[in-house]
Design a protein around this motif. Structure first.
Motif, short mmCIF file in Angstrom:
data_model
loop_
_atom_site.label_atom_id
_atom_site.label_comp_id
_atom_site.label_asym_id
_atom_site.label_seq_id
_atom_site.Cartn_x
_atom_site.Cartn_y
_atom_site.Cartn_z
N SER A 134 45.38 47.23 40.17
CA SER A 134 46.20 46.28 40.93
C SER A 134 47.23 47.01 41.78
O SER A 134 47.44 46.66 42.95
CB SER A 134 46.92 45.31 39.98
OG SER A 134 45.99 44.55 39.27
N THR A 140 42.81 40.97 41.77
CA THR A 140 43.13 40.03 40.69
C THR A 140 42.18 40.24 39.53
O THR A 140 41.06 40.73 39.71
CB THR A 140 43.03 38.57 41.17
OG1 THR A 140 41.69 38.33 41.62
CG2 THR A 140 44.01 38.29 42.30
N ASN A 148 38.52 42.91 43.95
CA ASN A 148 39.23 43.58 45.03
C ASN A 148 38.40 43.38 46.29
O ASN A 148 37.35 44.02 46.44
CB ASN A 148 39.42 45.06 44.71
CG ASN A 148 39.85 45.87 45.90
OD1 ASN A 148 39.01 46.47 46.56
ND2 ASN A 148 41.13 45.89 46.18
#
Length: 171
Positions: A134, A140, A148
């Motif tokens: 992240s 997420t 991604n």
């Protein structure tokens, strides 16, 4: 693979064991950062992929094991491999702030994103990897999948070994 003494020294002793091993075990004071060892690590991971590819059938499942070979999945993809790949890390994955000291951390995380499934020994290691992904790449994590952009990666904790059940059902 047959590796020369220089290759073993740079790839295995150098980057894998003097850089990655202490980093992954959260010993940042022991991490040795050398560009030449990372270059050797990249080259040897590519050679593993090049040696493996001719042995594969179109629907084979490839499992890559441990930190010595983080980039094999990416190298297989670069060579055109489309079928499922998995990676299992047999050592800890550190907190994001520790992983971030590695100048090539982003490249290793991008390499992990080329796998379909990545397994860790504990939930904490999964969460540490998610934090690093992240922070470095953005994305997420929901219901066991890190997303991604157009890439997605199933991640999970598989103590002691791998249960291929979740992988078989991964889309």
């Amino acid at each position: 693979l047959d590796l020369s003494e220089d290759e073993v020294g740079l790839y295995y002793t150098g980057f894998a064991n003097r850089t990655l091993w202490p980093l992954l075990h959260s010993f940042p004071e022991r991490v040795v950062i050398r560009r030449d060892t990372y270059g050797a690590y990249q080259r040897i991971n590519r050679r593993f992929a090049e040696a493996l590819l001719p042995l594969l059938q179109h629907n084979d499942l490839v499992w890559v094991q441990d930190y010595h070979l983080f980039l094999v999945g990416q190298e297989l993809r670069n060579l055109g491999w489309k079928a499922k790949t998995g990676f299992f890390l047999h050592v800890p994955f550190p907190a994001a702030d520790i992983f971030a000291i590695l100048p090539w951390g982003r490249q290793l995380l991008e390499g992990l994103m080329q796998y379909d499934l990545v397994g860790f020994q504990t939930e904490r290691y999964v969460h540490n990897a998610i934090d690093s992904l992240s922070t470095e790449l953005g994305g997420t994590f929901e219901e066991g999948v890190f997303v991604n952009g157009q890439k997605s990666l199933r991640m999970g904790s598989y103590p002691i070994g791998i249960d291929p059940g979740p992988y078989r059902n991964a889309e």
